[in-house]
Design a protein around this motif. Structure first.
Motif, PDB file in Angstrom:
ATOM      1  N   ARG A  68      -8.801   6.613   0.750  1.00 16.28           N
ATOM      2  CA  ARG A  68      -8.931   6.514  -0.317  1.00 16.28           C
ATOM      3  C   ARG A  68      -9.025   4.968  -1.548  1.00 16.28           C
ATOM      4  N   SER A  69      -9.148   4.746  -1.706  1.00 10.04           N
ATOM      5  CA  SER A  69      -9.599   3.447  -2.871  1.00 10.04           C
ATOM      6  C   SER A  69      -8.412   3.273  -3.550  1.00 10.04           C
TER       7      SER A  69
ATOM      8  N   PHE B 194      -6.176  -8.791  -2.074  1.00  4.47           N
ATOM      9  CA  PHE B 194      -7.332  -7.798  -1.914  1.00  4.47           C
ATOM     10  C   PHE B 194      -6.757  -7.720   0.135  1.00  4.47           C
ATOM     11  N   LEU B 195      -5.591  -8.205   0.343  1.00  2.00           N
ATOM     12  CA  LEU B 195      -5.210  -7.204   1.433  1.00  2.00           C
ATOM     13  C   LEU B 195      -4.468  -5.856   1.299  1.00  2.00           C
ATOM     14  N   VAL B 196      -4.021  -5.732  -0.053  1.00  2.00           N
ATOM     15  CA  VAL B 196      -2.838  -4.382  -0.136  1.00  2.00           C
ATOM     16  C   VAL B 196      -4.348  -3.346  -0.564  1.00  2.00           C
ATOM     17  N   ARG B 197      -5.655  -3.457  -0.697  1.00  2.00           N
ATOM     18  CA  ARG B 197      -6.109  -2.764  -1.395  1.00  2.00           C
ATOM     19  C   ARG B 197      -7.116  -2.248   0.578  1.00  2.00           C
ATOM     20  N   GLN B 198      -7.162  -3.755   0.650  1.00  2.00           N
ATOM     21  CA  GLN B 198      -7.584  -2.870   2.623  1.00  2.00           C
ATOM     22  C   GLN B 198      -6.908  -1.918   3.299  1.00  2.00           C
ATOM     23  N   ALA B 199      -5.408  -2.640   3.293  1.00  2.00           N
ATOM     24  CA  ALA B 199      -4.691  -2.140   3.545  1.00  2.00           C
ATOM     25  C   ALA B 199      -4.352  -0.379   2.972  1.00  2.00           C
ATOM     26  N   TYR B 200      -4.834  -0.202   1.725  1.00  2.00           N
ATOM     27  CA  TYR B 200      -4.859   1.386   1.189  1.00  2.00           C
ATOM     28  C   TYR B 200      -6.118   2.085   1.495  1.00  2.00           C
ATOM     29  N   HIS B 201      -7.316   1.324   2.099  1.00  2.00           N
ATOM     30  CA  HIS B 201      -8.303   2.238   2.151  1.00  2.00           C
ATOM     31  C   HIS B 201      -8.416   2.536   3.482  1.00  2.00           C
ATOM     32  N   ALA B 202      -6.959   2.059   4.456  1.00  2.00           N
ATOM     33  CA  ALA B 202      -7.200   1.426   6.100  1.00  2.00           C
ATOM     34  C   ALA B 202      -6.246   3.195   6.232  1.00  2.00           C
TER      35      ALA B 202
ATOM     36  N   ALA C 134       0.338  -1.098  -0.147  1.00  2.13           N
ATOM     37  CA  ALA C 134       0.190   0.061  -0.145  1.00  2.13           C
ATOM     38  C   ALA C 134       1.218   1.099  -0.381  1.00  2.13           C
ATOM     39  N   PHE C 135       2.237   1.192   1.200  1.00  2.00           N
ATOM     40  CA  PHE C 135       2.646   2.396   0.932  1.00  2.00           C
ATOM     41  C   PHE C 135       3.620   2.563  -0.873  1.00  2.00           C
ATOM     42  N   LEU C 136       4.011   1.620  -0.908  1.00  2.00           N
ATOM     43  CA  LEU C 136       4.293   1.807  -2.772  1.00  2.00           C
ATOM     44  C   LEU C 136       3.950   2.103  -3.898  1.00  2.00           C
ATOM     45  N   ALA C 137       2.155   1.506  -3.432  1.00  2.00           N
ATOM     46  CA  ALA C 137       1.791   2.025  -4.475  1.00  2.00           C
ATOM     47  C   ALA C 137       1.124   3.518  -4.637  1.00  2.00           C
ATOM     48  N   ASN C 138       1.486   3.957  -2.958  1.00  2.00           N
ATOM     49  CA  ASN C 138       0.739   5.155  -3.138  1.00  2.00           C
ATOM     50  C   ASN C 138       1.570   6.177  -3.272  1.00  2.00           C
ATOM     51  N   GLU C 139       3.499   5.618  -3.170  1.00  2.00           N
ATOM     52  CA  GLU C 139       4.317   6.593  -3.338  1.00  2.00           C
ATOM     53  C   GLU C 139       4.386   6.462  -5.050  1.00  2.00           C
TER      54      GLU C 139
END
Length: 316
Positions: free
Chosen positions: A131-132, A119-127, A89-94
């Motif tokens: 945002r999705s 699926f867990l990455v998408r959940q972690a990103y939300h949290a 989630a951190f890497l995707a946001n970066e």
């Protein structure tokens, strides 16, 4: 085939936290102690250490590491300490940010994870970001890149071994027709690559090769400089043969004029608990040099020691 080595007898999370606290105390940080603990704990153990550290000292372990360490060593330790979904989630946001934008990192996360992990990455990103993942990638990309990347990270592919050979033949034909038309971002190409299971894709691409005389990635090299085609070829390789994809990322990172530490750090941190053993074997086969020797020749200090520990180097 992971390369992470965890001792047979692992101290409790409380003991590990006490040792980490000691490593941070005094004038200098004890980097060797940090490596000896964190580089030899699996994701569940690292999560327990983070939670215990917060409870015991009222401080976020990641912030403490951030404060005590610096440069490439800090990045590998912090990325590694995160549990895999939070790390991705951190890497995707970066990868959506202006200065660190990377369609390749987003593609890697979409193609190099299991359906459940994604699926867990998408959940972690939300949290974490409120945002999705899909909306951020859609907002920060455009054109053909958006058309490919959004469904790649949204997918929940079938994970079983079953393959439909009739479908593989049919879809190989569709892919060939669209590629012959140079319609590389056609909806049908995107649909097949972003929704079919990995075994199904392997069957489709094998049939493509047998029926039309070329590997699909060879036919997608019509314009070697086209950035979208480069990403599409990389996605196909990452989906069907991840060890070859990651070997190439490592090779390019190490052989570059000036090491690409971000790519090297990312691959080691994200694959050490997954398939780094296969990647190491592929690297040795392709370059006639063991990966640990290549890393040791290209990095130094605590950063080198942490990388070598994670790829299972004997003396690390």
């Amino acid at each position: 085939m992971a390369t992470l080595t965890v001792p047979q007898s692992v101290p409790s999370a409380s003991e590990d936290c006490e040792q980490l606290r000691k490593a941070f105390a005094g004038w200098g940080t004890n980097e060797a102690l940090i490596i000896s603990i964190l580089a030899h704990r699996n994701a569940a153990q690292r999560k327990a250490i983070q939670e215990t550290y917060q409870q015991a000292y009222g401080e976020d372990l990641l912030k403490a590491l951030d404060k005590e360490l610096s440069s490439d060593f800090e990045r590998i330790v912090v990325l590694w300490t995160l549990v895999p979904a939070e790390r991705d989630a951190f890497l995707a946001n970066e990868a959506t940010k202006m200065l660190t934008k990377s369609n390749w990192v987003i593609m890697e996360i979409g193609c190099g994870r299991s359906s459940y992990d994604l699926f867990l990455v998408r959940q972690a990103y939300h949290a974490r970001f409120k945002r999705s993942l899909e909306e951020d990638i859609a907002y920060h990309t455009s054109g053909d890149f958006r058309k490919l990347l959004v469904p790649l990270v949204s997918a929940f592919r079938y994970e079983g071994p079953e393959v439909n050979m009739t479908l593989a033949r049919k879809e190989a034909k569709i892919l060939h027709e669209k590629i012959c038309e140079k319609a590389y971002s056609d909806d049908e190409i995107i649909r097949i690559i972003t929704t079919r299971s990995k075994p199904q894709l392997n069957a489709t691409f094998n049939h493509y090769n047998n029926e039309f005389g070329n590997a699909i990635n060879k036919d997608l090299k019509a314009n070697p400089e086209d950035e979208f085609l480069k990403l599409l070829r990389a996605a196909i390789k990452c989906l069907t043969c991840p060890e070859k994809y990651f070997e190439k990322v490592l090779r390019l990172a190490i052989n570059k004029l000036g090491t690409d530490e971000w790519a090297l750090t990312r691959v080691v941190a994200t694959r050490a608990e997954v398939d780094m053993q296969r990647i190491k074997e592929e690297y040795h086969r392709r370059n006639s040099v063991p990966l640990d020797r290549a890393i040791a020749g290209d990095t130094s200090g605590d950063y080198e020691k942490m990388l070598l520990a994670l790829i299972g180097h004997g003396n690390a």
